[in-house]
Design a protein around this motif. Structure first.
Motif, PDB file in Angstrom:
ATOM      1  N   TYR A 292       0.831  -1.201   0.000  1.00 45.46           N
ATOM      2  CA  TYR A 292       0.000   0.000   0.000  1.00 45.46           C
ATOM      3  C   TYR A 292       0.869   1.256   0.000  1.00 45.46           C
ATOM      4  O   TYR A 292       2.004   1.249   0.484  1.00 45.46           O
ATOM      5  N   VAL A 293       0.286   2.356  -0.553  1.00 50.22           N
ATOM      6  CA  VAL A 293       1.066   3.584  -0.760  1.00 50.22           C
ATOM      7  C   VAL A 293       0.350   4.763  -0.107  1.00 50.22           C
ATOM      8  O   VAL A 293      -0.277   5.598  -0.787  1.00 50.22           O
ATOM      9  N   PRO A 294       0.396   4.859   1.225  1.00 56.90           N
ATOM     10  CA  PRO A 294      -0.171   6.032   1.896  1.00 56.90           C
ATOM     11  C   PRO A 294       0.780   7.226   1.795  1.00 56.90           C
ATOM     12  O   PRO A 294       1.997   7.062   1.662  1.00 56.90           O
ATOM     13  N   GLY A 295       0.199   8.424   1.855  1.00 56.25           N
ATOM     14  CA  GLY A 295       1.044   9.619   1.788  1.00 56.25           C
ATOM     15  C   GLY A 295       0.224  10.884   1.744  1.00 56.25           C
ATOM     16  O   GLY A 295      -0.997  10.880   1.963  1.00 56.25           O
ATOM     17  N   GLY A 296       0.908  11.982   1.415  1.00 54.28           N
ATOM     18  CA  GLY A 296       0.247  13.275   1.377  1.00 54.28           C
ATOM     19  C   GLY A 296      -0.801  13.380   0.298  1.00 54.28           C
ATOM     20  O   GLY A 296      -1.658  14.272   0.345  1.00 54.28           O
ATOM     21  N   HIS A 297      -0.796  12.498  -0.692  1.00 54.40           N
ATOM     22  CA  HIS A 297      -1.775  12.537  -1.774  1.00 54.40           C
ATOM     23  C   HIS A 297      -3.151  12.029  -1.345  1.00 54.40           C
ATOM     24  O   HIS A 297      -4.135  12.267  -2.050  1.00 54.40           O
ATOM     25  N   GLN A 298      -3.236  11.366  -0.143  1.00 55.18           N
ATOM     26  CA  GLN A 298      -4.538  10.822   0.264  1.00 55.18           C
ATOM     27  C   GLN A 298      -4.740  10.858   1.773  1.00 55.18           C
ATOM     28  O   GLN A 298      -5.614  10.177   2.295  1.00 55.18           O
ATOM     29  N   TYR A 322      -1.296   8.248  -8.560  1.00 55.75           N
ATOM     30  CA  TYR A 322      -1.356   9.644  -8.968  1.00 55.75           C
ATOM     31  C   TYR A 322      -1.053  10.549  -7.773  1.00 55.75           C
ATOM     32  O   TYR A 322      -1.674  10.424  -6.707  1.00 55.75           O
ATOM     33  N   PHE A 323      -0.086  11.450  -7.960  1.00 56.01           N
ATOM     34  CA  PHE A 323       0.258  12.465  -6.962  1.00 56.01           C
ATOM     35  C   PHE A 323      -0.167  13.820  -7.517  1.00 56.01           C
ATOM     36  O   PHE A 323       0.322  14.252  -8.569  1.00 56.01           O
ATOM     37  N   GLY A 324      -1.081  14.487  -6.806  1.00 53.11           N
ATOM     38  CA  GLY A 324      -1.680  15.715  -7.327  1.00 53.11           C
ATOM     39  C   GLY A 324      -0.820  16.957  -7.195  1.00 53.11           C
ATOM     40  O   GLY A 324      -1.100  17.968  -7.855  1.00 53.11           O
ATOM     41  N   GLU A 325       0.222  16.928  -6.375  1.00 49.17           N
ATOM     42  CA  GLU A 325       1.047  18.118  -6.161  1.00 49.17           C
ATOM     43  C   GLU A 325       2.516  17.755  -6.227  1.00 49.17           C
ATOM     44  O   GLU A 325       2.905  16.590  -5.969  1.00 49.17           O
ATOM     45  N   ASP A 326       3.343  18.744  -6.538  1.00 50.34           N
ATOM     46  CA  ASP A 326       4.790  18.541  -6.512  1.00 50.34           C
ATOM     47  C   ASP A 326       5.244  18.208  -5.090  1.00 50.34           C
ATOM     48  O   ASP A 326       4.625  18.624  -4.098  1.00 50.34           O
ATOM     49  N   SER A 361       8.691  14.201  -6.829  1.00 51.15           N
ATOM     50  CA  SER A 361       9.086  15.604  -6.991  1.00 51.15           C
ATOM     51  C   SER A 361       8.137  16.403  -7.870  1.00 51.15           C
ATOM     52  O   SER A 361       7.993  17.609  -7.701  1.00 51.15           O
ATOM     53  N   GLU A 362       7.488  15.746  -8.838  1.00 48.30           N
ATOM     54  CA  GLU A 362       6.545  16.432  -9.721  1.00 48.30           C
ATOM     55  C   GLU A 362       5.181  15.773  -9.622  1.00 48.30           C
ATOM     56  O   GLU A 362       5.081  14.560  -9.431  1.00 48.30           O
ATOM     57  N   ALA A 363       4.137  16.605  -9.777  1.00 45.81           N
ATOM     58  CA  ALA A 363       2.782  16.058  -9.809  1.00 45.81           C
ATOM     59  C   ALA A 363       2.615  15.184 -11.046  1.00 45.81           C
ATOM     60  O   ALA A 363       3.242  15.415 -12.085  1.00 45.81           O
ATOM     61  N   GLY A 364       1.759  14.162 -10.935  1.00 45.45           N
ATOM     62  CA  GLY A 364       1.494  13.311 -12.091  1.00 45.45           C
ATOM     63  C   GLY A 364       1.265  11.875 -11.675  1.00 45.45           C
ATOM     64  O   GLY A 364       1.306  11.517 -10.492  1.00 45.45           O
ATOM     65  N   MET A 380      10.508   4.547  -9.805  1.00 53.44           N
ATOM     66  CA  MET A 380       9.258   5.189 -10.200  1.00 53.44           C
ATOM     67  C   MET A 380       9.485   6.065 -11.418  1.00 53.44           C
ATOM     68  O   MET A 380      10.523   6.735 -11.548  1.00 53.44           O
ATOM     69  N   VAL A 381       8.524   6.025 -12.351  1.00 50.63           N
ATOM     70  CA  VAL A 381       8.597   6.768 -13.602  1.00 50.63           C
ATOM     71  C   VAL A 381       7.287   7.512 -13.803  1.00 50.63           C
ATOM     72  O   VAL A 381       6.209   6.894 -13.768  1.00 50.63           O
ATOM     73  N   LYS A 382       7.370   8.815 -14.013  1.00 49.25           N
ATOM     74  CA  LYS A 382       6.174   9.582 -14.332  1.00 49.25           C
ATOM     75  C   LYS A 382       5.699   9.215 -15.732  1.00 49.25           C
ATOM     76  O   LYS A 382       6.506   9.069 -16.654  1.00 49.25           O
TER      77      LYS A 382
END
Length: 475
Positions: A292-298, A322-326, A361-364, A380-382
Motif C-alpha cells: 500500500y502507498v499512503p502519503g500526502g496525496h490521500q 497519482y500524486f496531485g502536487e509537486d 518531486s513532480e505532480a502526475g 518510479m517513472v512519471k
C-alpha cells in the motif's frame, strides 16, 4: 526422336544455369508468383498434387507417429531421359499463392520421381505458416527440380507450382478460458467467476499457459473449460487419472477424470499447460499480494491508500499512483494500517523500514515498482499515456495523447480510429505499454483489434493495480 531432341535442347539451355555435384547447392531465384493449377507442365515435365493430399487432409496423432510416406507432388509425364537419370526436388510451402512467406518442406524423391514427405514434417510446416490451431489450412507448393544423372545435376529453369491443398494440423483443443472448481467454492459450477485462470490474451495456441493464484484452496479441485461453464454442465470438466492426487504436477484428462488435491494452507499458484495437457501446483504459503502507498496525496491513511500488486508471486510489486502536487511525500506499507513494516527512503533507490518519507518531486501519475525479493529497492517513472497503432491517426510512429482526469481517475481521448490494431503506451516509448484483453490489460501483451472505423471515446483505468482495464465506445 522428337522427345530426345526436345530434352537435349532443354538440357543445353539449363547447363548455363547450373551443373554441380550437390543437388541443393544452386537454387535459382524464382519469380514472385505463378498461376496455380491442379496439374502443371514445365519444361516438358507434367506434375500434379500428390494423391495423398489431393483431398482434404486431417491429421491425427497416429499419423504423426507413422513412417508411411506421403506423396505431395507426383510426376505424371517426362520427356525421355537418359537411362538411370532421376528427378530431385527442393520444395517450399506457403500460405498464399504469392509465396510471400515460405517454409521449406523436408522431402525426397521416390523411384517414380514423386515428392514424398512425412505426416510429421507436413504437420510442422502447416503450423509454421499458420500457427498451431487445429483448423483446415490451404497450402501452396513450389518445387525447384533437377535432372540428376550420376554425379551431374541440372537445374530446370522454371519451378513447378501447385495448390492449394487443405491440411488440418494436429493440436489439442484449447479453449480461451478455464476456471477452478472444488471445495473452495462448494463445487458450484454456477459460481466460477471469482476462480478464473489468468491468461496473456494472446492466441491460446501460441501461449497455452493459464495460471491462477488462490488462497486457502486446501482440498479437492478440478478444472472447468469455458464451454462447460457456459452450459453449466459437468461434461468436459477436467481432472487427473487419480482421485485425491497430491502430486504437484501431472497430466490433465477429460474422460474419467478425478480430482486433484492441495493439502497445504495459504496461497497456491496453479499452472495449466493446455498444449501438453499438464498441470503444476506451487505451494507459496503466506505472502502479501498487495503493497500500500499512503502519503500526502490521500491523507496518510493506509486503509484507503492505492496499492501495488504482486502479480507474479515473486515479491515484486508494481502499479500506478497519482500524486496531485509537486513534492508529495509517501511510504509503502504491507498492511492496511501502520502495524506492519512501513518502508521509507533508504537512499539511492533502496528502501528501509526506518527510512524517511519518499518524495514524488513532480505532480502526475507514476508507475512504481518495488522489489522485496532481496534487499528492498524501488523505482518510479512519471507517465503520460497515449494510443499507438495502425488503427490510430498517428500509425505506429506517433502516439495519440490521452488526458488524465483526477476526478474520474481515467485517461481518456476522443479520436478517429480505422480498422486495424492499437495499444496503450506511456511517454511515447515502448518501455511501458499495455495490450491484450481490454478488460484485463497486461504489460507488453498483444495489440487490441478495431474492426469498425469511426469516432471513439477510449479510456484507460490504472487505478486498480490488480486489473488494468480500458473501454472503447463508438460514438
Amino acid at each position: 526422336m522428337k522427345n530426345k531432341i526436345y530434352l537435349l535442347a532443354s538440357l543445353l539451355a539449363v547447363l548455363f544455369f547450373a551443373s554441380c555435384d550437390d543437388v541443393y547447392d544452386h537454387v535459382a531465384e524464382p519469380p514472385q508468383s505463378y498461376e496455380q493449377e491442379n496439374e502443371q507442365t514445365v519444361n516438358g515435365f507434367s506434375f500434379t498434387l500428390g494423391s495423398d493430399i489431393s483431398n482434404a487432409v486431417i491429421f491425427t496423432e497416429d499419423d504423426l507417429m507413422s513412417e508411411t510416406p506421403i506423396r505431395v507432388i507426383e510426376t505424371t509425364a517426362t520427356p525421355e531421359m537418359a537411362e538411370g537419370a532421376t528427378l530431385k526436388f527442393v520444395v517450399e510451402a506457403s500460405d498464399t499463392e504469392e509465396f510471400t512467406k515460405t517454409v521449406e518442406l523436408p522431402s525426397k524423391s521416390d523411384e517414380d520421381n514423386a515428392v514424398i514427405t512425412t505426416a510429421y514434417d507436413l504437420n510442422e510446416v502447416v503450423k509454421s505458416l499458420y500457427g498451431k490451431a487445429p483448423n483446415a489450412r490451404d497450402i501452396f507448393l513450389r518445387a525447384t527440380f533437377y535432372i540428376v544423372d550420376g554425379t551431374t545435376s541440372s537445374l530446370m529453369p522454371n519451378p513447378v507450382v501447385l495448390g492449394p491443398a487443405s491440411v488440418t494440423p494436429v493440436a489439442p483443443i484449447i479453449e480461451t478460458e478455464y476456471y477452478l472448481i472444488g471445495d473452495i467454492n462448494g463445487w458450484n459450477i454456477e459460481n466460477l467467476d471469482d476462480y478464473k485462470f489468468d491468461h496473456s490474451g494472446k492466441d491460446v495456441y501460441e501461449d497455452p499457459i493459464f495460471t491462477i493464484l488462490v488462497n486457502n484452496v486446501q482440498g479437492y479441485f478440478k478444472i472447468v473449460p469455458k464451454s462447460s461453464k457456459d452450459a453449466a454442465s459437468w461434461e468436459g470438466v477436467m481432472g487427473n487419472p487419480i482421485d485425491g492426487n497430491t502430486d504437484l504436477e501431472g497430466d490433465i484428462i477429460i474422460e474419467d477424470s478425478q480430482a486433484m488435491q492441495v493439502t497445504e494452507p495459504g496461497w497456491v499458484k496453479i499452472t495449466l499447460n493446455m498444449m501438453e495437457y499438464t498441470y503444476s501446483i506451487e505451494i507459496i504459503g503466506e505472502m502479501a499480494l498487495e503493497l500500500y502507498v499512503p502519503g500526502g496525496h490521500q491523507g496518510w491513511d493506509p486503509g484507503s491508500a492505492p496499492s501495488l500488486y504482486n502479480r507474479n508471486f515473486d515479491f515484486k510489486y508494481n502499479g500506478f499512483v497519482y500524486f496531485g502536487e509537486d513534492n508529495t511525500e509517501f511510504k509503502f506499507t504491507t498492511e492496511r494500517n501502520w502495524d506492519g513494516p512501513a518502508y521509507g527512503d533508504g537512499g539511492d533507490g533502496t528502501l528501509s523500514s526506518d527510512g524517511g518519507n519518499l518524495v514524488a518531486s513532480e505532480a502526475g501519475m507514476y508507475k512504481i515498482d518495488v522489489d522485496l525479493s532481496g534487499s528492498p529497492v524501488y523505482s518510479m517513472v512519471k507517465t503520460e499515456w497515449g494510443l499507438i497503432g495502425d488503427a490510430t491517426e498517428g500509425g505506429w510512429d506517433n502516439s495519440t495523447p490521452m488526458t488524465y482526469d483526477p476526478e474520474t481517475a481515467l485517461w481518456t481521448v476522443t479520436t478517429t480510429l480505422g480498422t486495424g490494431e492499437f495499444k496503450f503506451r506511456a511517454n511515447d516509448g515502448w518501455d511501458i505499454n499495455l495490450g491484450g484483453d481490454i478488460n484485463n490489460l497486461s504489460f507488453g501483451a498483444d495489440n487490441i483489434p478495431v474492426t469498425e472505423e469511426g469516432t471513439y471515446e477510449i479510456s484507460l483505468d490504472l487505478s486498480d493495480s490488480k486489473q488494468f482495464k480500458g473501454t472503447i465506445v463508438k460514438l
